[in-house]
Design an enzyme around this catalytic site. Sequence first.
Site, PDB file in Angstrom:
ATOM      1  N   ASP A   1      40.596  60.692  41.994  1.00 45.13           N
ATOM      2  CA  ASP A   1      41.844  59.917  42.021  1.00 45.13           C
ATOM      3  C   ASP A   1      43.068  60.782  42.308  1.00 45.13           C
ATOM      4  O   ASP A   1      44.041  60.311  42.905  1.00 45.13           O
ATOM      5  CB  ASP A   1      42.055  59.190  40.679  1.00 45.13           C
ATOM      6  CG  ASP A   1      41.329  57.860  40.637  1.00 45.13           C
ATOM      7  OD1 ASP A   1      40.452  57.632  41.497  1.00 45.13           O
ATOM      8  OD2 ASP A   1      41.633  57.039  39.749  1.00 45.13           O
TER       9      ASP A   1
ATOM     10  N   ASN B   1      39.031  54.663  45.642  1.00 48.87           N
ATOM     11  CA  ASN B   1      39.167  53.484  44.774  1.00 48.87           C
ATOM     12  C   ASN B   1      40.233  53.760  43.717  1.00 48.87           C
ATOM     13  O   ASN B   1      40.086  53.371  42.556  1.00 48.87           O
ATOM     14  CB  ASN B   1      37.824  53.137  44.122  1.00 48.87           C
ATOM     15  CG  ASN B   1      37.844  51.752  43.499  1.00 48.87           C
ATOM     16  OD1 ASN B   1      38.803  50.996  43.658  1.00 48.87           O
ATOM     17  ND2 ASN B   1      36.796  51.412  42.768  1.00 48.87           N
TER      18      ASN B   1
ATOM     19  N   ASP C   1      41.729  50.207  29.346  1.00 44.58           N
ATOM     20  CA  ASP C   1      40.741  51.175  29.849  1.00 44.58           C
ATOM     21  C   ASP C   1      39.770  51.612  28.756  1.00 44.58           C
ATOM     22  O   ASP C   1      38.782  52.291  29.046  1.00 44.58           O
ATOM     23  CB  ASP C   1      41.431  52.426  30.427  1.00 44.58           C
ATOM     24  CG  ASP C   1      42.035  52.178  31.805  1.00 44.58           C
ATOM     25  OD1 ASP C   1      41.891  51.052  32.330  1.00 44.58           O
ATOM     26  OD2 ASP C   1      42.664  53.104  32.356  1.00 44.58           O
TER      27      ASP C   1
ATOM     28  N   GLU D   1      37.747  48.859  38.678  1.00 49.29           N
ATOM     29  CA  GLU D   1      36.724  49.460  39.534  1.00 49.29           C
ATOM     30  C   GLU D   1      35.562  48.496  39.771  1.00 49.29           C
ATOM     31  O   GLU D   1      34.872  48.540  40.782  1.00 49.29           O
ATOM     32  CB  GLU D   1      36.213  50.753  38.904  1.00 49.29           C
ATOM     33  CG  GLU D   1      37.122  51.948  39.089  1.00 49.29           C
ATOM     34  CD  GLU D   1      38.319  51.960  38.156  1.00 49.29           C
ATOM     35  OE1 GLU D   1      38.702  50.898  37.614  1.00 49.29           O
ATOM     36  OE2 GLU D   1      38.897  53.055  37.960  1.00 49.29           O
TER      37      GLU D   1
ATOM     38  N   HIS E   1      33.393  54.865  36.815  1.00 54.06           N
ATOM     39  CA  HIS E   1      33.353  56.033  35.932  1.00 54.06           C
ATOM     40  C   HIS E   1      33.312  55.647  34.460  1.00 54.06           C
ATOM     41  O   HIS E   1      32.637  56.262  33.644  1.00 54.06           O
ATOM     42  CB  HIS E   1      34.566  56.928  36.214  1.00 54.06           C
ATOM     43  CG  HIS E   1      35.898  56.223  36.186  1.00 54.06           C
ATOM     44  ND1 HIS E   1      37.036  56.774  35.674  1.00 54.06           N
ATOM     45  CD2 HIS E   1      36.287  54.979  36.595  1.00 54.06           C
ATOM     46  CE1 HIS E   1      38.038  55.935  35.776  1.00 54.06           C
ATOM     47  NE2 HIS E   1      37.610  54.844  36.342  1.00 54.06           N
ATOM     48  N   ARG E   2      34.056  54.585  34.097  1.00 54.66           N
ATOM     49  CA  ARG E   2      34.123  54.219  32.668  1.00 54.66           C
ATOM     50  C   ARG E   2      32.833  53.549  32.192  1.00 54.66           C
ATOM     51  O   ARG E   2      32.519  53.596  30.999  1.00 54.66           O
ATOM     52  CB  ARG E   2      35.350  53.349  32.370  1.00 54.66           C
ATOM     53  CG  ARG E   2      36.634  54.065  32.689  1.00 54.66           C
ATOM     54  CD  ARG E   2      37.855  53.608  31.963  1.00 54.66           C
ATOM     55  NE  ARG E   2      39.012  54.237  32.570  1.00 54.66           N
ATOM     56  CZ  ARG E   2      39.366  55.523  32.407  1.00 54.66           C
ATOM     57  NH1 ARG E   2      38.666  56.294  31.604  1.00 54.66           N
ATOM     58  NH2 ARG E   2      40.414  56.024  33.030  1.00 54.66           N
TER      59      ARG E   2
ATOM     60  N   LYS F   1      35.557  60.177  39.502  1.00 55.71           N
ATOM     61  CA  LYS F   1      36.832  59.493  39.800  1.00 55.71           C
ATOM     62  C   LYS F   1      37.949  60.032  38.911  1.00 55.71           C
ATOM     63  O   LYS F   1      39.083  60.193  39.356  1.00 55.71           O
ATOM     64  CB  LYS F   1      36.668  57.982  39.614  1.00 55.71           C
ATOM     65  CG  LYS F   1      37.896  57.177  40.009  1.00 55.71           C
ATOM     66  CD  LYS F   1      37.629  55.677  39.974  1.00 55.71           C
ATOM     67  CE  LYS F   1      38.797  54.882  40.542  1.00 55.71           C
ATOM     68  NZ  LYS F   1      39.955  54.787  39.678  1.00 55.71           N
TER      69      LYS F   1
HETATM   70  O1  LIG Z   1      49.625  52.927  35.646  1.00 57.60           O
HETATM   71  C1  LIG Z   1      48.571  53.507  35.384  1.00 57.60           C
HETATM   72  O2  LIG Z   1      48.464  54.755  35.451  1.00 57.60           O
HETATM   73  C2  LIG Z   1      47.399  52.703  35.003  1.00 57.60           C
HETATM   74  C3  LIG Z   1      47.547  51.409  34.600  1.00 57.60           C
HETATM   75  C4  LIG Z   1      46.410  50.573  34.149  1.00 57.60           C
HETATM   76  O3  LIG Z   1      46.143  49.620  35.143  1.00 57.60           O
HETATM   77  P1  LIG Z   1      46.621  48.060  35.050  1.00 57.60           P
HETATM   78  O4  LIG Z   1      48.073  48.034  34.946  1.00 57.60           O
HETATM   79  O5  LIG Z   1      46.089  47.528  36.347  1.00 57.60           O
HETATM   80  O6  LIG Z   1      45.947  47.493  33.838  1.00 57.60           O
HETATM   81  C5  LIG Z   1      45.154  51.393  33.877  1.00 57.60           C
HETATM   82  O7  LIG Z   1      44.040  50.543  33.807  1.00 57.60           O
HETATM   83  C6  LIG Z   1      44.924  52.416  34.940  1.00 57.60           C
HETATM   84  O8  LIG Z   1      43.766  53.183  34.687  1.00 57.60           O
HETATM   85  C7  LIG Z   1      46.074  53.373  35.033  1.00 57.60           C
HETATM   86  C1  LIG Z   2      41.490  51.141  36.162  1.00 56.68           C
HETATM   87  C2  LIG Z   2      41.400  52.438  36.412  1.00 56.68           C
HETATM   88  O1  LIG Z   2      41.884  53.080  37.494  1.00 56.68           O
HETATM   89  P1  LIG Z   2      42.816  52.652  38.717  1.00 56.68           P
HETATM   90  O2  LIG Z   2      43.303  51.258  38.490  1.00 56.68           O
HETATM   91  O3  LIG Z   2      43.911  53.659  38.732  1.00 56.68           O
HETATM   92  O4  LIG Z   2      41.927  52.767  39.930  1.00 56.68           O
HETATM   93  C3  LIG Z   2      40.746  53.341  35.439  1.00 56.68           C
HETATM   94  O5  LIG Z   2      40.861  54.574  35.581  1.00 56.68           O
HETATM   95  O6  LIG Z   2      40.095  52.869  34.509  1.00 56.68           O
END
Ligand SMILES: O=C(O)C1=C[C@@H](OP(=O)(O)O)[C@@H](O)[C@H](O)C1
Ligand SMILES: C=C(OP(=O)(O)O)C(=O)O
Length: 469
Positions: A60, A105, A344, A372, A421-422, A447
């Site tokens: 990422d 992704n 998350d 994801e 990944h989660r 990721k």
């Molecule tokens: O702004 C961020 O860094 C994130 C916001 C969250 O997403 P959502 O706002 O889509 O829930 C989270 O799930 C993601 O891993 C990171």
């Molecule tokens: C939702 C996630 O990532 P992103 O939305 O940044 O792809 C995550 O890391 O769980």
Amino acid sequence: MNSTTESPSDAIATVRVIPGGPVCGSIRPPGSKSLTNRALLMAAFGRGTSQLEGALVSEDTHVMTDSLRKIGVDIESQDAGRTLVVTGVQSAPKSDSPFDLYIANSGTTVRFLTAALSALGGNYILSGVPRMHERPIGDLVDALSPVVEGRIEAVSEGGCPPVHIQTSGWAKHELSVAGSVSSQYLSGLMMAAPLASRRSNQPVTIRVVGELVSRPYVEMTADAMQVFGASVELQWPMAAQSDVAGQGDVLVQISGDYDAIGWSIEPDASAASYFWAAAAISGGDVTVKGLSRAATQGDVAFVDVLEMMGCQIEEGDDSIRVIATDLPGGQLGGVDVDMNAISDTVQTLAMVALFANSPTRVRGVAHNRFKETDRIGDLACELRKLGATIQEHDDGMTIHPLSEPAVSEGNPVRLDTYHDHRMAMSFSLAGLRLGGIEIENPACTGKTYPNYWSDLEQLIGRAHHWTAE
Ligand SMILES: O=C(O)C1=C[C@@H](OP(=O)(O)O)[C@@H](O)[C@H](O)C1
Ligand SMILES: C=C(OP(=O)(O)O)C(=O)O
């Protein structure tokens, strides 16, 4: 089947964590994905050269750095990528053809870059893996379309990437955005605002229409922007106003610009959730270093959920310890919890819930279906393979204690990870208690956490079993 302490490559088909006794020890997870990608973006468009310490090195963050480098940002990598020296650019890069940016992704990368590049101006195409082309970005594009000078479009069905951007910046400084699918749209617009203000010399106002999910990430954005020198005023609606049309909206006003800074990035709190949960599940005692309850990342609140389940939480100056060696009645209790703010960590909690003495109800995470993978439907499907009773709800799930596991050393079950990944990291937790869990495609942790498997091995003090393709 062979046993090794190496991290998995793409040639590894499955991993099995070997069940054992209480997990006790301490660990410092790698840098926060969310903070690394925010810091990279603001440094990339800031005035001067910033130095970021403790950055996350993962897919990422690679796609963010690669995209920024492609458009002319100088990013020097030191200490195997954990230190990044970033020299900001202030104007749109010149090119006859669009810049093709690959964002795999990474939700943060595509949403933050879409907003920022539309404000900087230029010609770009952002595309990723097939799943990314099913993840919505339409609400962000709808917020930007009336504002940009030029055009912006999400070309896959349902308003999903690839995103085509051809603009000479923003022509307006008032925007409205929907926030019920992802908070990343608002965070992206907020971080793009100083780039637009440079041209107009006007503050930018953003109104969130309707529900906003994942609030702590928006607070994190505001905090990080202020660290970089921008000024952010965030107004949250009072609960009593939220029924009155227009008055329940979140309002953000942004002015100022980004300066070059030196910044030390916190360890990743979502990654920390696996280690705290390992203590809870195994009746152990685990300290995560580098995080406190005052951390910028909302996911540190996962320990509050473990506390409700009976764990003891001890906060040090720069650490949080989860102790499960002396649970009330010797067992974890189920909980009824709204996880909208810490979505998350739902998969992590689901694994802990399997070993509680009463059901756990997770609420408020309808937006988990857009991540994801569908982190409600697909999670329920895999948990059922273990013999668990799961009720799926529109906004979450109920996980019943696993009274009769359908998996054992002699009766292995292969769990699919859906390139998430989660999923992989969470399933490893069930493997601490149950033999025979084969986790498919363990390399997908890359990721956000390429070294997850070796870090877990080190913490639990025994090697995993790997199978090759
Ligand atoms: O702004 C961020 O860094 C994130 C916001 C969250 O997403 P959502 O706002 O889509 O829930 C989270 O799930 C993601 O891993 C990171
Ligand atoms: C939702 C996630 O990532 P992103 O939305 O940044 O792809 C995550 O890391 O769980």
